[in-house]
Design an enzyme around this catalytic site. Structure first.
Site, PDB file in Angstrom:
ATOM      1  N   HIS A 154       0.845  -1.198   0.000  1.00  0.00           N
ATOM      2  CA  HIS A 154       0.000   0.000   0.000  1.00  0.00           C
ATOM      3  C   HIS A 154       0.879   1.246   0.000  1.00  0.00           C
ATOM      4  O   HIS A 154       0.566   2.240  -0.669  1.00  0.00           O
ATOM      5  CB  HIS A 154      -0.898   0.022   1.238  1.00  0.00           C
ATOM      6  CG  HIS A 154      -2.132  -0.790   1.130  1.00  0.00           C
ATOM      7  ND1 HIS A 154      -3.181  -0.455   0.294  1.00  0.00           N
ATOM      8  CD2 HIS A 154      -2.518  -1.927   1.764  1.00  0.00           C
ATOM      9  CE1 HIS A 154      -4.151  -1.347   0.422  1.00  0.00           C
ATOM     10  NE2 HIS A 154      -3.770  -2.256   1.308  1.00  0.00           N
ATOM     11  N   GLU A 218      -7.225 -12.464   3.339  1.00  0.00           N
ATOM     12  CA  GLU A 218      -8.021 -11.248   3.166  1.00  0.00           C
ATOM     13  C   GLU A 218      -8.639 -11.223   1.772  1.00  0.00           C
ATOM     14  O   GLU A 218      -7.959 -10.946   0.787  1.00  0.00           O
ATOM     15  CB  GLU A 218      -7.154  -9.997   3.369  1.00  0.00           C
ATOM     16  CG  GLU A 218      -6.507  -9.923   4.745  1.00  0.00           C
ATOM     17  CD  GLU A 218      -5.575  -8.725   4.879  1.00  0.00           C
ATOM     18  OE1 GLU A 218      -5.398  -7.979   3.878  1.00  0.00           O
ATOM     19  OE2 GLU A 218      -5.013  -8.521   5.970  1.00  0.00           O
TER      20      GLU A 218
END
Length: 240
Positions: A154, A218
């Site tokens: 990220h 996830e």
């Protein structure tokens, strides 16, 4: 002689004990410096000086605002709210930035999703490294938050947290909310209703078709292939 050695050992013990607070203080100072002065920050050439509508002449590593290139996405950027697992707002405002290469791939994959009557909805995109430090301070657990010293993809502009929604904005059922940390969110958990499994399969297979890879635990997290090679960045967008 025995007394001499006893006194020497005692002296060394006192010195070593006296050094520890100093070492701890230095460690804290080093961490503060690391927080304020990131080892790797985005270069000026990676920050667009104006709003672009085309990728022409932009390097793959340039950061761009995805909404400037398409109005075909949905957004619910959770870390700009308190509705997240941290229970705190860590972004000053909600924006979705990625590197150009990531943005190009997302545009292509979204066009593919639209053939199935759905589109991408973003929960998180590029995340400044300074925000990673904020998150780590709140939850210093690598099981949930990447250590900011190492950074996450990220922080490199190559990862997104997403779900799918209808073109009218209705979210597809993925079985859990975003940032649910439990087995029900695992990709290899097949003990779920058929509709949820079908939705996850559509998301995963389409993303992988366009060069993204998933994280086993996830269902919402996807990294662009090769994005781990980008440097950690601390570019911060303006809030107007």
């Amino acid at each position: 002689m025995r007394n001499f050695y006893s006194m020497l050992v005692f002296f060394v013990f006192l010195v070593s004990c006296g050094d520890k607070p100093k070492a701890d203080k230095n460690a804290e100072q080093n961490e503060d410096v690391a927080t304020k002065q990131m080892d790797t920050v985005v270069k000026e050439k990676e920050i667009p000086k104006k709003i672009f509508k085309t990728f022409e002449k932009l390097a793959d590593t340039t950061f761009v605002r995805l909404a400037d290139f398409s109005d075909g996405f949905g957004y619910e950027l959770r870390y700009a709210t308190e509705n997240n697992f941290l229970k705190e707002k860590v972004y000053d405002c909600a924006e979705c930035y990625t590197r150009v290469k990531t943005a190009k791939a997302l545009l292509k994959v979204n066009e593919d999703f639209k053939k199935s009557g759905v589109r991408i909805k973003f929960f998180d995109c590029y995340r400044p490294n300074s925000v990673q430090y904020k998150m780590w301070k709140i939850v210093p657990n690598p099981q949930y938050v990447a250590n900011p010293k190492k950074g996450s993809i990220h922080n490199k502009g190559g990862a997104v947290d997403i779900t799918l929604e209808s073109l009218d904005g209705e979210e597809l059922d993925m079985g859990t909310d975003f940032d649910f940390f439990g087995k029900r969110a695992y990709h290899d958990n097949f003990d779920l209703p058929k509709e949820i499994l079908a939705n996850r399969k559509l998301l995963k297979e389409t993303m992988e078709k366009h060069g993204f890879w998933s994280t086993r635990t996830e269902w919402w997290h996807y990294n662009l292939d090769g994005a781990h090679r980008y440097p950690i960045a601390n570019f911060k967008w303006d809030c107007n």
